[in-house]
Motif scaffolding. Structure first.
Motif, PDB file in Angstrom:
ATOM      1  N   LYS A   1      53.180   1.955   3.193  1.00 16.94           N
ATOM      2  CA  LYS A   1      53.272   0.900   2.187  1.00 16.94           C
ATOM      3  C   LYS A   1      52.628  -0.415   2.624  1.00 16.94           C
ATOM      4  CE  LYS A   1      56.830   2.645  -0.766  1.00 16.94           C
ATOM      5  NZ  LYS A   1      58.034   2.357  -1.522  1.00 16.94           N
ATOM      6  N   ILE A   2      51.427  -0.323   3.132  1.00 19.10           N
ATOM      7  CA  ILE A   2      50.647  -1.510   3.456  1.00 19.10           C
ATOM      8  C   ILE A   2      50.066  -2.036   2.154  1.00 19.10           C
ATOM      9  CG2 ILE A   2      48.582  -2.345   4.628  1.00 19.10           C
ATOM     10  CD1 ILE A   2      49.120  -0.089   6.713  1.00 19.10           C
TER      11      ILE A   2
ATOM     12  N   PRO B   1      43.487  -0.253   5.421  1.00 25.68           N
ATOM     13  CA  PRO B   1      44.181   0.450   6.504  1.00 25.68           C
ATOM     14  C   PRO B   1      43.274   1.521   7.094  1.00 25.68           C
ATOM     15  CG  PRO B   1      45.533   0.351   4.522  1.00 25.68           C
ATOM     16  CD  PRO B   1      44.190  -0.147   4.145  1.00 25.68           C
TER      17      PRO B   1
ATOM     18  N   CYS C   1      48.509   7.493   6.280  1.00 27.08           N
ATOM     19  CA  CYS C   1      48.560   6.225   5.565  1.00 27.08           C
ATOM     20  C   CYS C   1      49.214   6.538   4.228  1.00 27.08           C
ATOM     21  CB  CYS C   1      47.161   5.658   5.385  1.00 27.08           C
ATOM     22  SG  CYS C   1      47.169   4.041   4.602  1.00 27.08           S
TER      23      CYS C   1
ATOM     24  N   SER D   1      49.810   3.088   0.355  1.00 20.90           N
ATOM     25  CA  SER D   1      49.250   1.770   0.670  1.00 20.90           C
ATOM     26  C   SER D   1      48.258   1.369  -0.403  1.00 20.90           C
ATOM     27  CB  SER D   1      48.595   1.808   2.040  1.00 20.90           C
ATOM     28  OG  SER D   1      49.589   2.009   3.031  1.00 20.90           O
TER      29      SER D   1
ATOM     30  N   TRP E   1      44.929  -1.491  -1.407  1.00 25.47           N
ATOM     31  CA  TRP E   1      43.953  -2.489  -1.006  1.00 25.47           C
ATOM     32  C   TRP E   1      43.067  -2.805  -2.209  1.00 25.47           C
ATOM     33  CZ3 TRP E   1      44.468   2.341   1.135  1.00 25.47           C
ATOM     34  CH2 TRP E   1      43.506   3.292   0.797  1.00 25.47           C
TER      35      TRP E   1
ATOM     36  N   TYR F   1      45.416  10.191   3.870  1.00 18.97           N
ATOM     37  CA  TYR F   1      45.653   9.036   3.014  1.00 18.97           C
ATOM     38  C   TYR F   1      46.392   9.576   1.799  1.00 18.97           C
ATOM     39  CZ  TYR F   1      43.032   5.815   5.855  1.00 18.97           C
ATOM     40  OH  TYR F   1      42.629   5.008   6.891  1.00 18.97           O
TER      41      TYR F   1
ATOM     42  N   CYS G   1      47.655   6.747  -2.036  1.00 22.54           N
ATOM     43  CA  CYS G   1      47.184   5.375  -1.861  1.00 22.54           C
ATOM     44  C   CYS G   1      46.401   4.922  -3.087  1.00 22.54           C
ATOM     45  CB  CYS G   1      46.316   5.276  -0.613  1.00 22.54           C
ATOM     46  SG  CYS G   1      47.243   5.511   0.922  1.00 22.54           S
TER      47      CYS G   1
END
Length: 169
Positions: free
Chosen positions: A11-12, A22, A33, A36, A38, A56, A59
């Motif tokens: 959870k970036i 990430p 990952c 997340s 971005w 990933y 995401c």
């Protein structure tokens, strides 16, 4: 994750629009990952020097090949085992992506990812060169299960760990 094994990035959320999203690099292996996000101008980052087996999972973000990489003398970006699972694509500055294209000119993405698996790629449309991936499944729609990692960890230990459940209240 750099020169590491089994790192979980969960959870970036990048609201600052960083250059790289990430990422993995330098022989990292088994990185996950998870959920997340971005910006559309950024990208998942695989910073070269032979990382491998990265997931990933669920995401959301852009794919900007100019922002996923490392020094060109340390290529490829990623060895085998790169998986994009249930990836929600935000509009990107490219119209087509070839995961194995050292060509740095034009509007086609230039990445060097060794035959990734792309499953459940949805959101803003993006053409993906099917010759540059091992598998391109369910393009244009989300997949079930939502999280490949959740299924894998549950099968491995017969339950979801409390720390993982806390990420998904």
């Amino acid at each position: 994750s750099c020169r590491s094994n089994g790192v979980f990035l969960g959870k970036i959320i990048d609201r600052a629009g960083q250059w790289h999203g990430p990422g993995v690099s330098d022989y990292s292996c088994g990185t996950v990952c998870y959920k997340s996000e971005w910006s559309s101008e950024s990208c998942f980052d695989s910073h070269a020097s032979r990382p491998y087996v990265s997931l990933y999972d669920s995401c959301k973000g852009g794919i900007n090949p100019g922002r996923s990489g490392g020094s060109w003398d340390r290529m490829p970006h990623h060895l085998g085992g790169f998986v994009l699972w249930n990836f929600y694509h935000l509009k990107s500055p490219v119209v087509k992506i070839n995961f194995w294209s050292p060509n740095r000119a034009g509007r086609e993405a230039c990445l060097t990812f060794d035959q990734p698996w792309v499953i459940g790629f949805h959101g803003d449309p993006l053409e993906i060169d099917s010759h540059s991936v091992t598998s391109l499944e369910l393009k244009g729609e989300a997949v079930t299960p939502e999280s490949l990692y959740a299924v894998q960890i549950q099968k491995r230990i017969n339950r979801l760990p409390e720390w993982f459940k806390a990420l998904n209240p």
